[in-house]
Design an enzyme around this catalytic site. Structure first.
Site, PDB file in Angstrom:
ATOM      1  CG  MET A  35      -1.851  -1.201   1.196  1.00 35.11           C
ATOM      2  SD  MET A  35      -3.089  -1.124   2.463  1.00 35.11           S
ATOM      3  CE  MET A  35      -3.913   0.378   2.007  1.00 35.11           C
ATOM      4  CD  GLU A  84      -7.322  -1.990  -4.963  1.00 33.77           C
ATOM      5  OE1 GLU A  84      -6.688  -2.946  -4.440  1.00 33.77           O
ATOM      6  OE2 GLU A  84      -7.266  -0.834  -4.515  1.00 33.77           O
TER       7      GLU A  84
END
Ligand code: ZN
Length: 200
Positions: A27, A98
């Site tokens: 992330m 994603e």
């Protein structure tokens, strides 16, 4: 920075040539920004681009791939990886954000699209919050022509971060990324605070 390869778009027999690119990292590593950068350049070149993301990822917007710095691009949320085969149509470039949240079929889907002559670009977390390979990402990295691992900066020591450290104790894998729930961590700082049997 990734530089698009010099692959002739068409072979001698007129058949177009496809390939797979994976952009992975922790992330806050800029994966989605990098995906958007590549897709925008394809759009500027007037290539037909279709972009997909898992339907469960509705953090910011239903229909846009959104990165943390507000750059965005329109996308179609889909439930299953197989839906992408139906929806991709005759586009030149398929972007998937994603990718880690898709079902395992995504590997077969990416291969099928590339074999049909499409450029397939997937972005996703390569590791979950336990430091384990995430969903279809290892399989995608295995069959891709190009893998780019991008890095964040460790929020504890300032080193090179490739782990996503979860600050709360929930064991739910699909906890989506608010800034306060995760920190980018280097290997040392990740395992220093990681509460699991795996660390020893
Ligand atoms: Zn660190």
């Amino acid at each position: 920075m990734f530089v698009e390869p010099r692959i002739d778009k068409f072979k001698a027999d007129g058949k177009s040539v496809g390939w797979i690119e994976v952009v992975c990292g922790s992330m806050f590593s800029g994966k989605t920004e990098e995906l958007i950068r590549r897709l925008n350049r394809a759009l500027i070149a007037r290539q037909a681009v279709e972009i997909f993301k898992p339907a469960l990822d509705t953090r910011y917007d239903e229909t846009n791939v959104v990165s943390h710095n507000d750059s965005y691009i329109r996308s179609t949320p889909v439930q299953f990886a197989n839906d992408i085969l139906l929806l991709a149509g005759d586009c030149d470039v398929v972007g998937i954000d994603e990718a880690q949240f898709f079902d395992p079929e995504l590997v077969m889907v990416a291969r099928t699209l590339a074999n049909k002559g499409k450029r397939v670009i997937l972005a996703g977390l390569d590791m979950d919050f336990k430091g384990e390979p995430f969903g279809p990402m290892p399989g995608l990295m295995g069959i891709a022509e190009f893998v780019t691992k991008v890095h964040a900066i460790c929020m504890k020591c300032g080193g090179v971060a490739s782990y996503s450290f979860r600050l709360n104790t929930s064991d739910e894998k699909v906890l989506l990324g608010e800034h306060d729930a995760y920190e980018a961590r280097c290997r040392n700082c990740f395992y220093e605070d990681f509460k699991d049997d795996l660390t020893s």
